[in-house]
Scaffold this active site. Structure first.
Site, PDB file in Angstrom:
ATOM      1  N   GLY A  13       0.826  -1.208   0.000  1.00 41.22           N
ATOM      2  CA  GLY A  13       0.000   0.000   0.000  1.00 41.22           C
ATOM      3  C   GLY A  13       0.853   1.246   0.000  1.00 41.22           C
ATOM      4  O   GLY A  13       2.044   1.195  -0.305  1.00 41.22           O
ATOM      5  N   ASN A  14       0.253   2.369   0.311  1.00 38.90           N
ATOM      6  CA  ASN A  14       1.003   3.627   0.370  1.00 38.90           C
ATOM      7  C   ASN A  14       0.444   4.508   1.475  1.00 38.90           C
ATOM      8  O   ASN A  14      -0.536   4.167   2.123  1.00 38.90           O
ATOM      9  CB  ASN A  14       0.965   4.332  -0.995  1.00 38.90           C
ATOM     10  CG  ASN A  14      -0.454   4.669  -1.418  1.00 38.90           C
ATOM     11  OD1 ASN A  14      -1.096   5.512  -0.823  1.00 38.90           O
ATOM     12  ND2 ASN A  14      -0.938   3.982  -2.434  1.00 38.90           N
ATOM     13  N   ARG A  15       1.085   5.649   1.689  1.00 41.36           N
ATOM     14  CA  ARG A  15       0.779   6.478   2.853  1.00 41.36           C
ATOM     15  C   ARG A  15      -0.383   7.449   2.649  1.00 41.36           C
ATOM     16  O   ARG A  15      -0.647   8.277   3.513  1.00 41.36           O
ATOM     17  CB  ARG A  15       2.006   7.326   3.222  1.00 41.36           C
ATOM     18  CG  ARG A  15       3.175   6.551   3.747  1.00 41.36           C
ATOM     19  CD  ARG A  15       4.296   7.533   4.059  1.00 41.36           C
ATOM     20  NE  ARG A  15       5.548   6.853   4.303  1.00 41.36           N
ATOM     21  CZ  ARG A  15       5.905   6.348   5.475  1.00 41.36           C
ATOM     22  NH1 ARG A  15       5.086   6.436   6.501  1.00 41.36           N
ATOM     23  NH2 ARG A  15       7.066   5.754   5.619  1.00 41.36           N
TER      24      ARG A  15
END
Ligand code: CTP
Length: 394
Positions: free
Chosen positions: A203-205
């Site tokens: 995923g990402n932030r």
């Protein structure tokens, strides 16, 4: 600023107490005008204590002060939360049987209605017609949120989060333009996740803050907003329909479906460019030796696809670019490569952009001059985007 908080007789009246606090704590002078039925849900002492002002429901008290005219005349904003089906009907037809309906007739300031009722009542042709009439006359009617209603049933009809209603009101008080009225916009927000196994993902932030600011500001400027939210843990922006997704494939499907009838699509979501080639159905276990490498395959580029297959709709396509270096040069190249009309470029890195309420950006415009947005709330970036979008739509 002088705010009138109208409260109609619905169970969501208790949430209006929080809205009242948000107004008073930010220095607004609030006069609460409940209907008689509203007082069955929350009593007069609560409204009086929280607002510091007298509370009356009919026009026969303090008659020498002519409250049925003065309260509306003096207001900078009237917000009715919750607005019931009955109250909307009375307002649409200009009835004036109590202090709140009189106030609505005498107010010349912006009026915001935040309806809350059962789904059947919200969807009834009578209510639809009343809402359309009020909107035609310039009132702002916030679409109710979708979710659990008073009983076990769910559907559209919930009062939006008080903090979100408050944000809409603040924007109206500041004189937000209504230049997106009648426009349908789609905003993707958050970050997609690609599962490795039932418990792990890549995923990402991205928090969804920028996408939600875009949705909130578009709704305040009059647009009909659909948010496609990838893994966002924030209260729904008031007035927006929220479609929840997890993966890039789900995001693509939801965006494409909504884009077919939209005037504008803004791809603010951080989309995973790759996904694991094989998703394991059972949890991947530790092994003694070296771990197996994770093989990745490419995800479709949704923004590029929108740009490539642009037909009559959407009319304006907006992309975002998160860059860690050579921000402008990379942004200009990406604007051309992805075939969008606008590209919002921001510099990312630790403590920059992701998860923070502030952002600074440059809005690149195809065939036009870039617009610099200095560091400030994400709403400022959102407004700069909608300014450029509105200019392009006209
Ligand atoms: N985007 C998309 N689909 C993808 C990847 C990105 O629609 N599979 C959209 C994003 O929502 C954003 C824009 O494309 O609006 C730019 O995304 P970014 O990841 O910065 O660009 P990339 O094309 O991945 O380029 P690079 O990796 O070279 O920065």
């Amino acid at each position: 600023m002088k705010v009138v908080l109208g409260v109609a007789g619905g169970i969501a009246a208790y949430k209006a107490c929080e809205l009242l606090r948000l107004f008073t704590e930010s220095g607004h002078e609030v006069r609460v005008v409940p209907t008689r039925d509203a007082l069955r849900f929350v009593g007069e002492p609560t409204w009086a204590a929280l607002s510091g002002n007298p509370v009356t429901t009919d026009v026969w008290e303090s008659v020498h002060e002519v409250p049925h005219v003065r309260i509306g005349q003096a207001a900078d904003l009237v917000v009715v939360a919750p607005a019931t089906a009955d109250l909307l009907a009375k307002a649409a037809h200009g009835l004036a049987g109590d202090l709140l309906t009189n106030t609505l007739l005498t107010a010349r300031c912006p009026v915001v209605f935040a309806p809350a009722m059962h789904t059947e009542m919200w969807q009834h042709p009578a209510t639809r017609a009343n809402v359309a009439t009020l909107r035609e006359r310039g009132a702002i009617v916030i679409d109710p949120a979708v979710g659990r209603l008073t009983g076990a049933d769910t559907g559209p009809g919930r009062l939006p989060d008080p903090a979100e209603i408050f944000q809409v009101c603040l924007r109206v008080l500041r004189g937000a333009p209504r230049d997106l009225a009648g426009r349908k916009v789609v905003v993707s927000a958050g970050g997609t996740r690609e599962a490795l196994d039932p418990v792990r993902f890549i995923g990402n932030r991205s928090s969804g803050l920028q996408g939600y600011a875009l949705a909130r500001t578009a709704a305040a400027r009059g647009a009909e907003v659909t948010v496609v939210a990838a893994n966002v843990a924030l209260p729904d922006p008031a007035g927006a329909a929220v479609v929840r997704v997890e993966t890039t494939a789900e995001l693509r499907e939801a965006v494409m479906a909504a884009a077919a009838s939209a005037d504008v699509v803004v791809m603010a979501a951080a989309v995973a460019d790759f996904r694991p080639a094989d998703r394991q159905d059972v949890k991947i276990k530790k092994t003694d030796g070296e771990p197996d490498p994770i093989r990745l395959v490419k995800n479709p580029d949704i923004l590029a696809e929108l740009g490539r297959e642009r037909g009559a709709y959407p009319k304006v396509i907006v992309g975002f670019a998160a860059e860690t270096h050579d921000v402008l040069a990379n942004g200009q190249a990406k604007l051309a490569r992805k075939g969008c009309d606008l590209l919002v470029v921001n510099q990312v890195g630790e403590h920059l952009a992701f998860g923070t309420p502030d952002n600074a950006a440059t809005v690149l415009v195809a065939g036009g001059d870039p617009v610099e947005v200095p560091r400030g709330p994400k709403e400022d970036v959102a407004d700069a985007v909608w300014d450029a979008v509105a200019a392009r739509l006209s």
